[in-house]
Design an enzyme around this catalytic site. Structure first.
Site, PDB file in Angstrom:
ATOM      1  N   ASP A 104       0.853  -1.188   0.000  1.00 23.43           N
ATOM      2  CA  ASP A 104       0.000   0.000   0.000  1.00 23.43           C
ATOM      3  C   ASP A 104       0.890   1.240   0.000  1.00 23.43           C
ATOM      4  OD1 ASP A 104      -3.209   0.564   1.066  1.00 23.43           O
ATOM      5  OD2 ASP A 104      -1.767   2.220   1.029  1.00 23.43           O
ATOM      6  N   ASN A 130     -12.896  -3.202   2.786  1.00 20.99           N
ATOM      7  CA  ASN A 130     -13.865  -2.127   2.944  1.00 20.99           C
ATOM      8  C   ASN A 130     -14.858  -2.172   1.788  1.00 20.99           C
ATOM      9  OD1 ASN A 130     -12.375  -1.261   5.181  1.00 20.99           O
ATOM     10  ND2 ASN A 130     -11.070   0.040   3.916  1.00 20.99           N
ATOM     11  N   GLN A 182     -14.415   2.477   1.653  1.00 22.71           N
ATOM     12  CA  GLN A 182     -13.774   2.093   0.393  1.00 22.71           C
ATOM     13  C   GLN A 182     -13.480   3.332  -0.446  1.00 22.71           C
ATOM     14  OE1 GLN A 182     -16.009  -0.755  -1.959  1.00 22.71           O
ATOM     15  NE2 GLN A 182     -14.285  -1.111  -3.371  1.00 22.71           N
ATOM     16  N   SER A 183     -12.258   3.434  -0.942  1.00 19.94           N
ATOM     17  CA  SER A 183     -11.885   4.572  -1.792  1.00 19.94           C
ATOM     18  C   SER A 183     -11.472   4.138  -3.186  1.00 19.94           C
ATOM     19  CB  SER A 183     -10.758   5.386  -1.142  1.00 19.94           C
ATOM     20  OG  SER A 183      -9.594   4.610  -1.003  1.00 19.94           O
ATOM     21  N   HIS A 229     -10.226  -5.341  -2.773  1.00 18.09           N
ATOM     22  CA  HIS A 229      -8.874  -5.608  -2.285  1.00 18.09           C
ATOM     23  C   HIS A 229      -8.934  -5.959  -0.819  1.00 18.09           C
ATOM     24  CE1 HIS A 229      -9.851  -1.306  -2.215  1.00 18.09           C
ATOM     25  NE2 HIS A 229      -9.225  -1.249  -1.052  1.00 18.09           N
ATOM     26  N   HIS A 241      -6.936  -5.686   2.568  1.00 20.31           N
ATOM     27  CA  HIS A 241      -5.826  -5.048   3.260  1.00 20.31           C
ATOM     28  C   HIS A 241      -5.187  -6.101   4.158  1.00 20.31           C
ATOM     29  CE1 HIS A 241      -6.905  -0.728   2.527  1.00 20.31           C
ATOM     30  NE2 HIS A 241      -8.113  -1.243   2.362  1.00 20.31           N
TER      31      HIS A 241
HETATM   32  P1  AMP Z   1      -9.760   1.451   0.467  1.00 22.87           P
HETATM   33  O1  AMP Z   1      -9.856   2.809   1.109  1.00 22.87           O
HETATM   34  O2  AMP Z   1     -10.172   0.320   1.346  1.00 22.87           O
HETATM   35  O3  AMP Z   1     -10.482   1.436  -0.867  1.00 22.87           O
HETATM   36  O4  AMP Z   1      -8.218   1.207   0.210  1.00 22.87           O
HETATM   37  C1  AMP Z   1      -7.554   1.728  -0.909  1.00 22.87           C
HETATM   38  C2  AMP Z   1      -6.093   1.655  -0.592  1.00 22.87           C
HETATM   39  O5  AMP Z   1      -5.366   1.837  -1.789  1.00 22.87           O
HETATM   40  C3  AMP Z   1      -5.610   2.736   0.390  1.00 22.87           C
HETATM   41  O6  AMP Z   1      -5.046   2.116   1.537  1.00 22.87           O
HETATM   42  C4  AMP Z   1      -4.581   3.506  -0.428  1.00 22.87           C
HETATM   43  O7  AMP Z   1      -3.489   3.933   0.349  1.00 22.87           O
HETATM   44  C5  AMP Z   1      -4.176   2.482  -1.467  1.00 22.87           C
HETATM   45  N1  AMP Z   1      -3.642   3.026  -2.694  1.00 22.87           N
HETATM   46  C6  AMP Z   1      -4.150   4.042  -3.437  1.00 22.87           C
HETATM   47  N2  AMP Z   1      -3.394   4.248  -4.537  1.00 22.87           N
HETATM   48  C7  AMP Z   1      -2.404   3.324  -4.496  1.00 22.87           C
HETATM   49  C8  AMP Z   1      -1.278   3.034  -5.337  1.00 22.87           C
HETATM   50  N3  AMP Z   1      -1.054   3.704  -6.488  1.00 22.87           N
HETATM   51  N4  AMP Z   1      -0.445   2.036  -4.989  1.00 22.87           N
HETATM   52  C9  AMP Z   1      -0.655   1.339  -3.837  1.00 22.87           C
HETATM   53  N5  AMP Z   1      -1.697   1.560  -2.996  1.00 22.87           N
HETATM   54  C10 AMP Z   1      -2.548   2.548  -3.321  1.00 22.87           C
END
Ligand code: AMP
Length: 120
Positions: free
Chosen positions: A36, A93, A100-101, A106, A108
């Site tokens: 991450d 998430n 979730q973003s 995925h 974690h």
């Molecule tokens: P979520 O908020 O559960 O959707 O998690 C998305 C995750 O993706 C977050 O922990 C971010 O830090 C991670 N993330 C976003 N962009 C990247 C990237 N380019 N490479 C690795 N991790 C990323």
């Protein structure tokens, strides 16, 4: 192996395609794992299917084996990184309230410190 679906607008599909760099930790024909970029613990990896599945709500019954394999890969990486005995957390998430973003499912994998519960 099932068909790989790719969304050109999806960040994680672009990582799968190699268009965006990531520190890869594991890959096979169905799954990719990478660090991450914004770690929330001393060790923080993401385990994703190569195929685009936007949220856990979109997981199809036929993809249950793939979902199980995500967990197995998380456990494998945790062991390889030396966290099996001390422990670790896996989390997924879903949608806005779940935090979730990135809309490509995925897991974690967090390790390397005592993790609080409830997560908040
Ligand atoms: P979520 O908020 O559960 O959707 O998690 C998305 C995750 O993706 C977050 O922990 C971010 O830090 C991670 N993330 C976003 N962009 C990247 C990237 N380019 N490479 C690795 N991790 C990323």
């Amino acid at each position: 192996m099932s068909e790989i679906i790719s969304d050109p607008d999806c960040l994680f599909c672009r990582i799968v395609a190699g268009e965006i760099p990531a520190e890869r930790l594991y890959e096979d024909d169905e799954i990719l794992a990478f660090r991450d970029v914004n770690p929330q613990a001393p060790f923080h990896a993401l385990i994703i299917p190569r195929t685009h599945i936007a949220t856990l709500n979109d997981l199809q019954p036929a993809q249950a084996t793939l979902a199980g394999r995500l967990l197995a890969v998380a456990a494998r990486i945790a062991a390889e990184q030396g966290f099996a005995e001390a422990g670790y957390r896996v989390a997924m998430n879903c949608n806005a309230d779940g935090g979730q973003s990135v809309y490509h499912i995925h897991l974690h994998l967090l390790a390397g410190r005592q993790l609080a519960w409830p997560p908040g």
